[in-house]
Design an enzyme around this catalytic site. Structure first.
Site, mmCIF file in Angstrom:
data_model
loop_
_atom_site.group_PDB
_atom_site.id
_atom_site.type_symbol
_atom_site.label_atom_id
_atom_site.label_comp_id
_atom_site.label_asym_id
_atom_site.label_seq_id
_atom_site.Cartn_x
_atom_site.Cartn_y
_atom_site.Cartn_z
ATOM 1 N N ARG A 25 0.839 -1.191 0.000
ATOM 2 C CA ARG A 25 0.000 0.000 0.000
ATOM 3 C C ARG A 25 0.872 1.236 0.000
ATOM 4 N NH1 ARG A 25 -2.574 -3.739 3.023
ATOM 5 N NH2 ARG A 25 -4.824 -3.935 2.682
ATOM 6 N N THR A 26 0.270 2.361 -0.462
ATOM 7 C CA THR A 26 0.974 3.633 -0.343
ATOM 8 C C THR A 26 0.761 4.130 1.070
ATOM 9 O OG1 THR A 26 0.349 4.046 -2.621
ATOM 10 C CG2 THR A 26 1.291 5.875 -1.416
ATOM 11 N N LYS A 27 1.776 3.957 1.925
ATOM 12 C CA LYS A 27 1.637 4.479 3.284
ATOM 13 C C LYS A 27 2.139 5.906 3.337
ATOM 14 C CE LYS A 27 2.317 -0.099 5.120
ATOM 15 N NZ LYS A 27 3.401 -1.000 5.517
ATOM 16 N N TRP A 132 -2.970 8.575 -3.531
ATOM 17 C CA TRP A 132 -2.507 9.697 -2.694
ATOM 18 C C TRP A 132 -2.556 11.020 -3.452
ATOM 19 C CZ3 TRP A 132 -0.919 7.568 2.082
ATOM 20 C CH2 TRP A 132 -0.648 8.527 3.075
#
Lengths: 248, 274
Positions: A25-27, A132
């Site tokens: 995931r894009t954290k 994001w």
């Protein structure tokens, strides 16, 4: 998440991430763009964004186009993770291609595309894997101007002028003061440049290379990039530490 | 033992290149009571004849609202018609969830036709036994489509399906050229006149018909009984229980001259070509 084997994954971590999980995931975003601003004017919509691409706090790229045309009637502008924006553009390309393939006199307008993006953004945040970005969608269809925004968790609204990121804090107060329904193209550009100049001075991620785009009932233009005139030799800049003495 | 050896399976071709099961399903449409549709530039009207199955029962609903901008009138197996209406409602609702705008009529019709077509190509399925007149409005204007059990679909200015629909078609063939510019009221009048043609002299009353309208600034809705009756009265459709002899003859011919009634099924034009 679905691929991990129950034996190897600790139960308490299974929802978020596990060491051998196949899903990423894009954290936190990698390459990002800063503010985009959009406003309605007499004949349609104007948008502006600079072309910087930041790698963390390093301004790593300086020719990233962050405004694109979508279908016949819409413009999209994005701030945030650049690769996620590229993925969104792929979704939109598919969407518009399918729409054109019907060839039946119906076409997706800016409102339709904005709503589609809202669904996509909110759906991804529900999977704890957001795209994001903060997006701005503008366009004109059947004489109707449309300007809206959606953020990475799916919050969305329409307005006469919208901005993302720092623009929301620094540009929108200016727009609230100066925006009018019957703004001409030249007046609109002037206001946008004023906003971008303020952002350029105060937003460390902003870059002095910007693109303006306009969309009207029968014309879409994304203009070539240019720079704003700036003045840095102000007295207060000459000896910056004078007014902020440190302990050493 | 069988009428012919090529009609026991949907997917089996006859040597003449026909699919009899599919053609039989199209016959089912002709058995149902009549439904008609007609459109102007701005409005679509759907109308149907309500026939009760017995003296003791009420009639079945033949016109369904799909969404604010689309409605259908059906002829044939009502149960199949309800299933397809539900499918159409779902598609419309999903589209407006995603795009916050109405699903274009022509696109829904293609999806519906594709769904019907699949049933003609799977050995374990049967074709739908229902014909649908789909009327609706989108940004390219008002549209009327006919969806056939075979998976074919056609766009029309005016069309009629079901028993004795030929009489209504004959009436509308004479008048359709002016429909495009018709007012809503004129269109309603033509709908009632066309519907009366299918009744073969039976008196047209608000209790044996359903009328629905969709148009610019007017979401799809079924007209209530009083409104229909006042329209019938206004157009002086009352008191003509015995139509002129010629007209009745014409209707008889129209009603009886249905291919497949007298002719063996492998003769005459294939229904899907009509």
């Amino acid at each position: 998440m679905m691929m991990e084997s129950p034996a190897s994954a600790p139960v308490e971590n299974s929802l978020l991430a596990s060491p051998d999980s196949a899903i990423q995931r894009t954290k936190t975003p990698y390459v990002t763009g800063t503010s985009v601003i959009g406003l309605k004017y007499k004949d349609g919509i104007l948008m502006v964004a600079d072309m910087g691409g930041s790698y963390g706090s390093t301004i790593r790229y300086k020719s990233v186009q962050r405004i694109e045309k979508v279908g016949k009637h819409s413009l999209i502008g994005a701030s945030g993770e650049i690769s996620d924006f590229q993925e969104i553009l792929r979704y939109l390309d598919d969407l518009v291609l399918n729409d054109n393939m019907w060839d039946d006199g119906n076409s997706l307008g800016p409102k339709d595309i904005h709503n589609y993006l809202v669904r996509v953004m909110y759906n991804r945040r529900n999977k704890f894997n957001p795209l994001w970005n903060n997006l701005i969608l503008g366009g004109v269809k059947n004489g109707q101007k449309y300007l809206g925004t959606v953020n990475m968790i799916g919050v969305h609204y329409e307005d006469n002028h919208v901005a993302t990121g720092f623009g929301n804090h620094l540009a929108r107060p200016i727009l609230r003061d100066e925006w009018r329904e019957d703004l001409s193209f030249e007046e609109g550009v002037k206001i946008l440049e004023k906003c971008m100049r303020v952002l350029l001075y105060r937003d460390r991620s902003a870059v002095n290379k910007l693109q303006i785009a306009k969309i009207t009932e029968d014309d879409v233009q994304i203009y070539p990039p240019y720079a704003l005139k700036t003045v840095w030799n102000l007295a207060a800049f000459q000896n910056p530490s004078a007014s902020a003495p440190g302990s050493w | 033992m069988f009428r012919n050896q090529y009609d026991t399976d949907v997917t089996t071709w006859s040597p003449a290149g026909r699919l009899f099961q599919v053609e039989y399903s199209m016959e089912a449409v002709k058995q149902g009571s009549a439904a008609i549709g007609l459109r102007s530039k701005t409005h679509v009207i759907l109308a149907s004849v309500n026939k009760a199955n017995s003296e003791l029962s009420s009639h079945q609903k033949k016109i369904f609202k799909v969404d604010d901008h689309i409605g259908v009138a059906i002829a044939g197996l009502t149960a199949d018609g309800r299933v397809l209406s539900r499918y159409m409602r779902t598609e419309c609702i999903n589209y407006s969830y995603t795009y916050e705008s109405p699903l274009p009529v022509g696109r829904l019709v293609v999806q519906l036709a594709d769904k019907a077509q699949v049933c003609t190509q799977r050995s374990w399925k049967r074709p739908y036994g229902v014909g649908l007149l789909v009327g609706g409005l989108d940004e390219s204007g008002a549209h009327l489509y006919y969806n056939c059990p075979s998976g074919n679909y056609f766009e029309y200015q005016a069309f009629a399906i079901g028993s004795r629909s030929q009489a209504a078609k004959t009436y509308m063939e004479k008048k359709f050229e002016s429909f495009d510019g018709s007012s809503r009221e004129d269109l309603l009048k033509d709908a009632l006149f066309a519907l009366r043609e299918t009744l073969q002299g039976e008196k047209l009353t608000s209790s044996i018909c359903t009328i629905a309208v969709v148009g610019v600034g007017e979401p799809f809705h079924v007209l209530d009984k009083d409104t229909v009756q006042s329209l019938i009265n206004e157009f002086e459709l009352v008191g003509e229980e015995a139509p002129p002899a010629e007209a009745a003859d014409e209707q008889n011919q129209g009603g009886d001259a249905q291919p497949g009634d007298q002719q063996p099924a492998d003769q005459g034009p294939a229904p899907m070509e009509m």
